[in-house]
Enzyme design. Structure first.
Site, PDB file in Angstrom:
ATOM      1  N   HIS A 375       1.015  -7.465 -42.447  1.00  0.00           N
ATOM      2  CA  HIS A 375       2.266  -7.316 -43.206  1.00  0.00           C
ATOM      3  C   HIS A 375       2.815  -8.674 -43.636  1.00  0.00           C
ATOM      4  CE1 HIS A 375       2.829  -2.975 -42.684  1.00  0.00           C
ATOM      5  NE2 HIS A 375       2.307  -3.140 -41.477  1.00  0.00           N
ATOM      6  N   GLN A 400      -1.250   0.212 -46.428  1.00  0.00           N
ATOM      7  CA  GLN A 400      -0.379   0.156 -47.607  1.00  0.00           C
ATOM      8  C   GLN A 400      -1.118  -0.335 -48.850  1.00  0.00           C
ATOM      9  OE1 GLN A 400       0.683  -1.064 -44.585  1.00  0.00           O
ATOM     10  NE2 GLN A 400       2.204   0.491 -44.112  1.00  0.00           N
ATOM     11  N   ASP A 439       1.574  -4.871 -35.902  1.00  0.00           N
ATOM     12  CA  ASP A 439       1.035  -3.551 -36.220  1.00  0.00           C
ATOM     13  C   ASP A 439       0.114  -3.579 -37.438  1.00  0.00           C
ATOM     14  OD1 ASP A 439       3.364  -4.180 -37.755  1.00  0.00           O
ATOM     15  OD2 ASP A 439       3.412  -2.112 -38.472  1.00  0.00           O
ATOM     16  N   GLU A 440      -0.711  -2.558 -37.517  1.00  0.00           N
ATOM     17  CA  GLU A 440      -1.479  -2.182 -38.708  1.00  0.00           C
ATOM     18  C   GLU A 440      -2.344  -3.308 -39.273  1.00  0.00           C
ATOM     19  OE1 GLU A 440       1.007   1.546 -40.518  1.00  0.00           O
ATOM     20  OE2 GLU A 440       1.526  -0.428 -41.316  1.00  0.00           O
ATOM     21  N   VAL A 441      -3.031  -4.036 -38.404  1.00  0.00           N
ATOM     22  CA  VAL A 441      -4.058  -4.970 -38.869  1.00  0.00           C
ATOM     23  C   VAL A 441      -5.317  -4.155 -39.133  1.00  0.00           C
ATOM     24  CG1 VAL A 441      -5.501  -6.943 -38.269  1.00  0.00           C
ATOM     25  CG2 VAL A 441      -3.069  -6.921 -37.647  1.00  0.00           C
TER      26      VAL A 441
END
Length: 643
Positions: A375, A400, A439-441
């Protein structure tokens, strides 16, 4: 409008749907060398496009057509494409905004406005979800206090009423009460030695506990801590009449009562995403006032993400000069809404200090979040010379839809950046915690970087996830040196490098929180299925919001109880320090929608954070909620009506 886009579902399966898009030129002029720009929050499979070509970055899509470079007057362009998604159920799933560009060979983009019609979902209408509320009670405090004893009589708040000079622990709560009463009475409300609203210190009381005793001639707010005094103040404020009809007789009438109370969980928070859409300090103050009123004690401030960097950092002015803005001609391309112009904003350090002081008087701790190592696109695009490894050939796509939003653990600049940013954040925010995201790597990151592979070999790492742990352990060391404790999303434990002193926020599921608790981490439960306020509040297609984690009506929010299926004696319960709700703001770009998504669900969450689960009663809560609606109306809050 001279141009229009229609978007229609033409087929759907469990995990795949196909759509038709039609661009109409309703003007009397042809459009040459055109491109259509629009936003949608799902990935369009490029090879599935029937006519034209699509490029997508995040939610921002551009369709061009080499086969049809001229869009004639009163004609249309038609294409189809596939998205790997479950069938859409909400109008908000469709195209949010669009614009047309003519003569795309010109470097500067000049958007032409395009009307976007409501998506045709190809499904029958569903009635709006409602929650019938019983009549309001005599006392309607939310969250429900542990003990409420009504007394006979009423206290009259007149122009001769004053707050007695408070002790040091109660000074912030007294200022808060003074501000509220000044606004209520339209006159300066005094604090002086002989006042009859008394803040009284009782050292034997537990942290956060309070007693509120309202008698005929005096009001006593008793506590042993700053938090206890703010909690007592919030209950007193809720007892004030929402409609000031009594003031015509020069007095507000408050019921006499004896309330004794304390919180079930020590951590009661709300996270607000200010990166996807910028929210003004005025809007944040109004929200924090409501958080305090309903006995939350933490505001988790999500300040950075792929789509925007929102906090001033002296070491890197580019972060706000470049990273705080997006638009058709900006370094950061448009996303989500307001796509046809320059859009954004950021908070100066003075803005942050002002908000911190405001929140402190109301018992709210502000925890900043600087999201790393994923992010980070806004930061990377702002500081490419520091944060980009040109030799890294890794290919990935984040959830995303970004291929370039993760910091490299093999770059010296990454560590310089993290150290400098976190140092300034620690100096700015007095809270003992800093949240680092984590988060969300996505899978695939770092796998084709020679420098990253060398780093793995150097440390004997076997899994690329260990590189994430490597970075986050460095961040934790920076924070510890500044006297701060690290917080992170549940993925911060990936790579098994951060210490058990890190507080984990569980968002993907309750089970993820249970796993972290069993590993010995303190956990704040924030499962999306029960706490995410960006989820739609009902089942009809016109409900605002998203549904990737399901729908979340008020009724379901209130029923949430962390680890309810575990035996009461299970030690995992001791690791759960609280509950947090969240509003992610991809689609929240104005005050009306902001309030609609938050209220009244925020009140239900306040009760599940505060009250002992054995005390909670859904029917009783609904009656008290009905009693709170007059206040929400008076405050001008655009809440979702229950019926």
């Amino acid at each position: 409008m001279s141009y229009r886009v229609d978007f229609t579902v033409i087929s759907k399966a469990e995990h795949e749907s196909r759509f038709a898009l039609t661009l109409h030129n309703l003007s009397d002029q042809p459009v040459e060398k055109w491109s259509l720009h629009f936003v949608i929050n799902r990935w369009i499979e490029p090879t599935s496009v029937l006519n034209g070509q699509v490029k997508q970055l995040g939610s921002y899509c551009v369709i061009t057509s080499e086969e049809l470079p001229l869009l004639a007057s009163n004609s249309h362009f038609y294409t189809e494409f596939t998205m790997g998604t479950a069938p859409f159920t909400l109008h908000d799933d469709g195209i949010q905004e669009a614009f047309l560009v003519a003569n795309t060979s010109v470097g500067f983009i000049k958007p032409l406005p395009v009307e976007v019609t409501c998506i045709d979902l190809g499904q029958p209408a569903i009635d709006r979800f409602t929650t019938k509320l019983p009549p309001a009670k005599a006392l309607n405090i939310i969250p429900m206090p542990a003990s409420v004893t009504p007394l006979s009589g009423r206290f009259k708040l007149t122009q001769s009423t004053a707050i007695a000079s408070p002790n040091a622990l109660a000074s912030g709560a007294a200022r808060w009460l003074q501000e509220e009463l000044t606004e209520l009475l339209h006159d300066d409300f005094p604090i002086h030695r002989d006042g009859n609203i008394h803040y009284q210190a009782h050292p034997e009381m537990a942290e956060g506990a309070y007693r509120l005793l309202i008698e005929q001639d005096n009001i006593c707010l008793q506590a042993s801590s700053k938090s206890g005094f703010t909690h007592a103040t919030s209950s007193l404020l809720q007892l004030l009449p929402a409609n000031p009809e009594h003031y015509a007789a020069a007095a507000y009438s408050i019921p006499m009562v004896d309330i004794q109370d304390q919180p079930h969980y020590p951590y009661r928070g709300m996270m607000l995403d200010c990166a996807r859409h910028f929210h003004s300090i005025k809007r944040l103050k109004h929200l924090i006032a409501q958080l305090a009123r309903y006995k939350f004690n933490t505001f988790h401030w999500h300040l950075t993400d792929d789509e925007g960097w929102r906090i001033e950092i002296d070491a890197y002015p580019e972060l706000t000069r470049i990273g705080a803005w997006r638009g058709p001609n900006e370094v950061l391309l448009p996303q989500f809404t307001t796509i046809n112009q320059r859009y954004g904003g950021y908070y100066s350090k003075q803005d942050a200090k002002e908000l911190i002081a405001y929140a402190s008087d109301r018992g709210i701790t502000i925890i900043p979040e600087i999201d790393i190592p994923g992010h980070c696109r806004a930061a990377i695009k702002s500081l490419p010379e520091l944060l980009v490894d040109p030799e890294d050939k890794s290919q990935y796509r984040s959830i995303q839809n970004y291929p370039d939003n993760v910091l490299s653990p093999a770059l010296k600049g990454t560590y310089t950046f993290i150290s400098n940013v976190l140092t300034e954040i620690c100096e700015l925010f007095p809270a003992p915690f800093v949240h680092i995201g984590g988060d969300e790597v996505p899978a695939g990151v770092w796998t084709d970087s020679e420098a990253c592979q060398n780093l793995m070999d150097q440390h004997g790492y076997q899994d690329p996830k260990e590189l994430q742990g490597h970075l986050l352990r460095f961040a934790e060391e920076v924070l510890q040196a500044k006297g701060k404790q690290m917080m992170g999303w549940e993925e911060a434990t990936d790579g098994d490098k951060v210490s058990k002193k890190t507080t984990i926020f569980s968002w993907r599921s309750e089970n993820a929180g249970l796993i972290c608790a069993q590993q010995g981490y303190d956990v704040v439960m924030q499962p999306a299925q029960f706490t995410y306020l960006d989820l739609a509040q009902g089942y009809s297609a016109d409900e605002k919001g998203v549904d990737w984690a399901g729908k979340l009506p008020l009724d379901d929010v209130y029923q949430y109880r962390p680890l309810a299926e575990l035996a009461p004696e299970d030690p995992a319960h001791q690791q759960i320090i609280g509950i947090q709700t969240a509003l992610w703001c991809e689609l929240v770009n104005n005050q009306s929608r902001f309030e609609y998504m938050i209220y009244p669900r925020l009140l239900a969450i306040s009760e599940i954070c505060w009250s002992n689960p054995q005390q909670r009663n859904w029917d009783d809560f609904k009656a008290r909620l009905n009693g709170q609606l007059k206040y929400l109306d008076k405050a001008g809050i655009n809440y979702r009506h229950c019926e």
